[in-house]
Motif scaffolding. Structure first.
Motif, short mmCIF file in Angstrom:
data_model
loop_
_atom_site.label_atom_id
_atom_site.label_comp_id
_atom_site.label_asym_id
_atom_site.label_seq_id
_atom_site.Cartn_x
_atom_site.Cartn_y
_atom_site.Cartn_z
N UNK A 583 13.96 -9.99 -3.57
CA UNK A 583 13.37 -8.67 -3.38
C UNK A 583 12.22 -8.47 -4.37
N UNK A 584 11.45 -7.41 -4.17
CA UNK A 584 10.39 -7.06 -5.09
C UNK A 584 9.20 -8.00 -4.96
N UNK A 585 8.56 -8.27 -6.10
CA UNK A 585 7.38 -9.12 -6.09
C UNK A 585 6.14 -8.37 -5.62
N UNK A 586 5.01 -9.05 -5.57
CA UNK A 586 3.77 -8.41 -5.13
C UNK A 586 3.86 -8.08 -3.65
N UNK A 587 3.10 -7.08 -3.24
CA UNK A 587 3.24 -6.55 -1.87
C UNK A 587 2.92 -7.60 -0.82
N UNK A 588 2.03 -8.57 -1.14
CA UNK A 588 1.64 -9.57 -0.14
C UNK A 588 2.80 -10.47 0.29
N UNK A 589 3.88 -10.48 -0.50
CA UNK A 589 5.04 -11.30 -0.13
C UNK A 589 5.88 -10.63 0.95
N UNK A 590 5.70 -9.31 1.12
CA UNK A 590 6.43 -8.55 2.15
C UNK A 590 7.94 -8.67 1.98
N UNK A 591 8.39 -8.63 0.73
CA UNK A 591 9.83 -8.66 0.46
C UNK A 591 10.35 -7.23 0.35
N UNK A 592 11.63 -7.01 0.64
CA UNK A 592 12.19 -5.65 0.50
C UNK A 592 12.20 -5.22 -0.96
N UNK A 593 12.10 -3.92 -1.21
CA UNK A 593 12.16 -3.44 -2.60
C UNK A 593 13.54 -3.67 -3.19
N UNK A 594 13.58 -3.80 -4.51
CA UNK A 594 14.87 -3.97 -5.20
C UNK A 594 15.45 -2.59 -5.48
N UNK A 595 16.62 -2.31 -4.94
CA UNK A 595 17.24 -1.01 -5.07
C UNK A 595 18.08 -0.93 -6.33
N UNK A 596 18.08 0.31 -6.96
CA UNK A 596 18.96 0.56 -8.11
C UNK A 596 20.28 1.05 -7.58
#
Length: 971
Positions: A583-596
């Protein structure tokens, strides 16, 4: 001799009024008249200027000042020595033009001026020296045409004018020299055909004309009319047509080099050349891929003195005859690569027990590697890659204990890697890529501490785990174990391989987590761990590896947050697909956000954030007065603090004096702006051979240079920076102040020596391929990326040029000479101080803004880097006399690419098809890749050497682009 500034051997101690001058060392007098007739001070490491008062020694017949360190111009007054017969000033640092009034010395028989920095043209008046027998003007910077008046030197026996910048044709008048035995014009820019009369000069013993632009064909009967010819060196030209059949009658020929031309046809029998020791047919179009192509090798069995044979990169076909085993037992180098040779390797080849180099790459050899190869006790390089060799990898490899290079890539070898390979303790390069090898990697491979260049076992069927012993390879630069069946954890000890730049582990079955120790590989550029079974998260510390330019962890089972800094901030150099829990990473990777997870966690996080913010503000307010006090204190210091020198362990003057045989001229290996560099033998941190830079403290700025170099290098460590070992600040045997720096010794000298060689080496040792030049460019860029972006305080080098780039035994580049270096912080704190420095670099390499009073900067280093790359690719110095009236190296290249690429590139790095092509539409893919690589490098160099500092490319972008070029070109 007030003009002498250095006399290490105390030659002039006897030159005093209490001793008659005829008894002074180096002086010979006429016994009757007590007048000086000979002055011989050769090889005494004297420094200073040649005194014009020598012109008063009217009885002088011989003046020999060779092999010293004299500088300045040749005095015009020497033209008054009308009795002079022998003038030898070789191997000094003399400058200026050859004085025309030297031609007044009408009795001259020997004129030796080679090995200096002389410029200008060969004087037309030279033709008046009718008694001249030997003239040596080689290894200078002479330009223009060879004057036709040279044909007036009717007594001339030896003419040596090689390694200059002479142009035009060989004058027809040279054929008037009926007594000429040696003509040496190699490494110039001469063109056209040889004068036909040259091949009728029956006294000729040596013709050395390699690395020019001569063309045409060699006369069929030339070896009939040159009965005394012993050396014929014309490699690196444009000669075509077949090799003359008359060569069969050159019975006393010793050296034959016709490599790197366009010769065609069959090679005639050479069996009558019984004195031949060196034969190079390298890189021509000889042979027609037929069974008769190699018949001439049988005749070579009669040449009992042969030591070097190179027939590489031609069109020879058929099988290698068994009679190759009958070649001279003295044969040490045999080059057969790049042909169409097929069939089995004859076992008889093993009879050549004196071989040190055997290359057979890129052919069609099949069958097993003969067991007789185990007799090669002296073999240092064995290259068998890109053939069809099969069978088990032979166990006798362990007998070849002198090997430093072993290449058997792209064959069909089977079996296991024999543990006996551990006996090859000098091995630096091991390439077994793309075979069918199986079994585990023997631990003995990881005991090869000498491995520095490459370990490539990829594309095999290796199994088992990667043992912890991998960490023993502390000096390995490239490790490729990809596309095997390796399993288990990637050991943490891999972080001990501190010199690693390329680590390729993709396509295996590694499991476990990515070892956090990888973050300690500060020089890592490429890391590929894709297509394995790795779990856990990506270690965040990997984003701190500033050199890391490509990271691929695709198709594993990784989870957690992807870092966002360093290489992870550039999606084009990052691959993490096939890991569904990332998850996360730069937006160009199109990964889901990391949730708290959990509301409580979110509230707790916000509370902690606010608390930390308050604490940070309070801490800043408390520490602000301390920062102000420290800055005020630092403003009072000089840009380089002297105490840093005192922290460095020192060595005594006596140790350095003894280790260099009293700073003997035979150990002198170079000179710089502020001193001389000697090769020495000293026991120091395991280093036996070291380089010792002795400062000339009489020269203004030398003290500051010593301090600057100590401070710049004391706390920096990088594989592409020269390593300082210790220093000496003492008193010499004359009671004078003495300062010296001791560095690691670089066996291959400076890049200057390779780009502009001063010595003819028959096997083209000083020729760098495009791949080697690319590696050196990347090495230099890596060093400057470290200096500008990785040091605690950025360091500006201020004097990048080929002579300050040193090459080790693996041709890895190391940036040296930090005598003008500045810390960026010192420039910011004391900006006006820079303007007091007299020298801000070297003319041609220093950026234009320095000449207008601007401060030194990282952009200035970028300019020097760009000029260096342009010089490496064109072979032209930025100070070449062609760059006058507003012209410069940058503009010369800028207006020539892409359409005139072949006209500006150093011809030694171009494939001949690319040299001859007027367009590139009919070139094969390999040559198109060469063109693409060159154009990319030129564009980077031009972007770095723009006139405006703001428009120059950053070193971060440079290193990224270079490694993309390298990856594309290597593939």
């Amino acid at each position: 001799m007030g003009s002498i500034s250095n006399d290490p051997h105390q030659i002039f101690a006897s030159w005093n009024s209490s001793t008659h001058f005829c008894k002074w060392r180096g002086v010979t007098c006429n016994p009757m008249y007590q007048r000086v007739t000979q002055l011989n001070l050769e090889g005494n490491n004297l420094q200073g200027f040649i005194s014009p008062h020598l012109g008063n020694l009217s009885f002088l017949t011989s003046l020999n000042l060779g092999n010293n360190s004299f500088s300045g111009k040749i005095p015009q007054e020497l033209g008054r020595l009308l009795q002079l017969q022998n003038l030898s000033l070789t191997n000094n640092s003399l400058e200026g033009e050859i004085p025309t009034n030297l031609t007044s010395c009408s009795n001259l028989k020997v004129l030796h001026l080679s090995g200096n920095n002389l410029i200008g043209k060969i004087p037309i008046e030279i033709g008046s020296l009718r008694k001249l027998q030997a003239m040596s003007l080689g290894v200078n910077n002479l330009t223009g045409a060879i004057p036709s008046s040279i044909g007036n030197l009717s007594s001339l026996i030896s003419l040596s004018i090689g390694v200059n910048y002479l142009e035009g044709n060989l004058p027809q008048e040279i054929c008037h020299l009926k007594n000429l035995a040696l003509i040496s014009v190699h490494v110039n820019k001469l063109i056209g055909t040889f004068p036909s009369c040259l091949f009728n000069m029956s006294c000729l013993t040596t013709i050395s004309a390699a690395d020019n632009q001569f063309n045409g064909s060699l006369p069929p009967n030339m070896f009939h009319t040159l009965p005394n010819l012993r050396e014929f060196l014309v490699g690196g030209n444009h000669f075509s047509a077949p090799l003359p059949t008359s060569i069969t009658n050159a019975s006393i020929l010793q050296t034959l080099d016709v490599g790197k031309n366009q010769l065609v046809g069959q090679v005639p029998s050479l069996g009558k050349l019984q004195h031949l020791w060196f034969l190079s047919l390298y890189y021509n179009n000889l042979g027609d891929n037929s069974t008769k192509d190699l018949e001439f090798l049988k005749s070579l069995a009669n040449c009992s003195k042969l030591q070097v044979v190179s027939i590489s990169y031609n069109n020879f076909g058929g099988s290698l005859p068994n009679s190759v085993g009958n070649l001279s037992t003295q044969l040490s180098q045999l080059y057969l690569g790049g042909n169409q040779i097929s069939g089995k390797i004859p076992a008889e080849l093993g009879n050549l027990v004196s071989l040190t180099i055997l290359t057979m790459e890129i052919n069609h050899f099949e069958g097993s590697i003969p067991a007789n190869f185990g007799k090669f006790q002296k073999l240092q390089r064995l290259e068998l890659s890109r053939n069809k060799l099969s069978g088990d990898m032979p166990n006798f490899i362990g007998n070849l204990t002198q090997l430093y290079f072993l290449g058997i890539a792209e064959n069909v070898l089977e079996g296991k890697i024999p543990p006996s390979i551990g006996n090859c303790q000098k091995l630096q390069y091991l390439n077994l890529y793309n075979n069918n090898l199986r079994g585990s990697i023997p631990s003995e491979v990881f005991s090869l501490f000498s491995l520095t260049n490459l370990l490539d076992l990829s594309k095999n069927s290796m199994s088992g785990s990667l043992p912890d012993e991998v960490g023993r390879l502390k000096n390995i630069g490239r490790m490729a174990l990809s596309e095997n069946n390796l399993s288990g954890d990637i050991p943490e000890t891999i972080g001990d391989c501190i010199s690693l730049e390329y680590l390729l582990l993709q396509g295996n079955s590694f499991d476990g987590v990515i070892p956090s120790s990888l973050a300690s590989l500060k020089g890592l550029r490429v890391l590929d761990i894709s297509r394995n079974r790795l779990v856990g998260s990506i270690p965040k510390d990997l984003q701190k590896i500033s050199f890391l330019e490509y990271f691929n962890a695709s198709f594993n089972m990784l989870e957690g947050e992807v870092p966002m800094e360093g290489v992870f901030g550039n999606a084009s150099e990052l691959a993490v697909i096939g890991n569904n829990k990332l998850c996360g990473g730069v937006s160009e990777l199109h990964l889901p956000p990391c949730l708290i997870k959990g509301k409580k966690s979110a509230i707790h996080l916000n509370f902690m954030s606010i608390t930390m913010m308050i604490v940070s503000v309070v801490a800043f307010l408390l520490i602000l007065p301390v920062i102000y006090w420290m800055r005020k204190r630092n403003e009072k210091k000089t840009s380089f603090d002297l105490p840093i020198i005192d922290q460095m362990s020192k060595i005594s003057y006596q140790n350095l004096h003894h280790g260099t045989d009293g700073f003997s001229v035979k150990n002198l290996v170079g000179s710089g702006n502020f001193g001389f560099v000697y090769k020495g033998t000293i026991e120091l941190e395991g280093n036996d051979v070291v380089a010792i830079k002795v400062l000339n403290l009489q020269k203004k700025g030398a003290q500051k240079s010593f301090i600057a170099e100590c401070n710049a290098l004391k706390n920096v460590r990088h594989r592409n920076l020269v390593k300082i070992l210790t220093c000496c600040s003492s008193i010499d045997h004359r009671g004078q102040e003495f300062k010296a720096l001791v560095f690691e010794y670089m066996t291959n000298g400076s890049l200057e020596r390779w780009l502009h060689p001063e010595t003819e080496i028959a096997n083209h040792t000083f020729s760098l391929s495009l791949d080697q030049r690319l590696n050196i460019i990347i090495d230099v860029a890596s060093a400057f990326h470290y200096l500008h972006h990785e040091c605690e305080q950025a360091i500006i080098h201020c004097d990048l040029k080929p002579s300050n780039v040193l090459l080790d035994d693996c041709l890895v580049a190391h940036v040296s000479d930090f005598g003008l270096a500045r810390r960026l912080s010192s420039i910011a704190v004391s900006p006006k101080q820079t303007s007091t420095i007299e020298i801000k670099g070297t003319i041609g390499y220093a950026p234009p803004e320095y000449g207008m009073g601007s401060e030194v900067s990282t952009e200035g280093d970028l300019y020097s880097f760009g000029i260096l790359v342009l010089e490496m690719l064109t072979g032209r110095r930025p100070t070449d006399e062609m760059f006058e009236d507003g012209h410069n190296l940058h503009n010369y290249v800028n207006i020539s690419i892409p359409h005139n690429l072949s006209q500006i590139v150093d011809p030694t790095i171009l494939p001949k098809e690319l040299k001859q092509a007027s367009n590139y539409q009919n070139l094969n893919p390999m040559h198109l890749e060469v063109e693409k690589c060159l154009l990319s490098l030129f564009r980077i160099a031009l972007a770095c050497s723009k006139e405006s500092p703001k428009e120059r490319m950053s070193m971060v972008d440079v290193t990224r682009e270079l490694n993309l070029i390298k990856s594309s070109f290597s593939s």
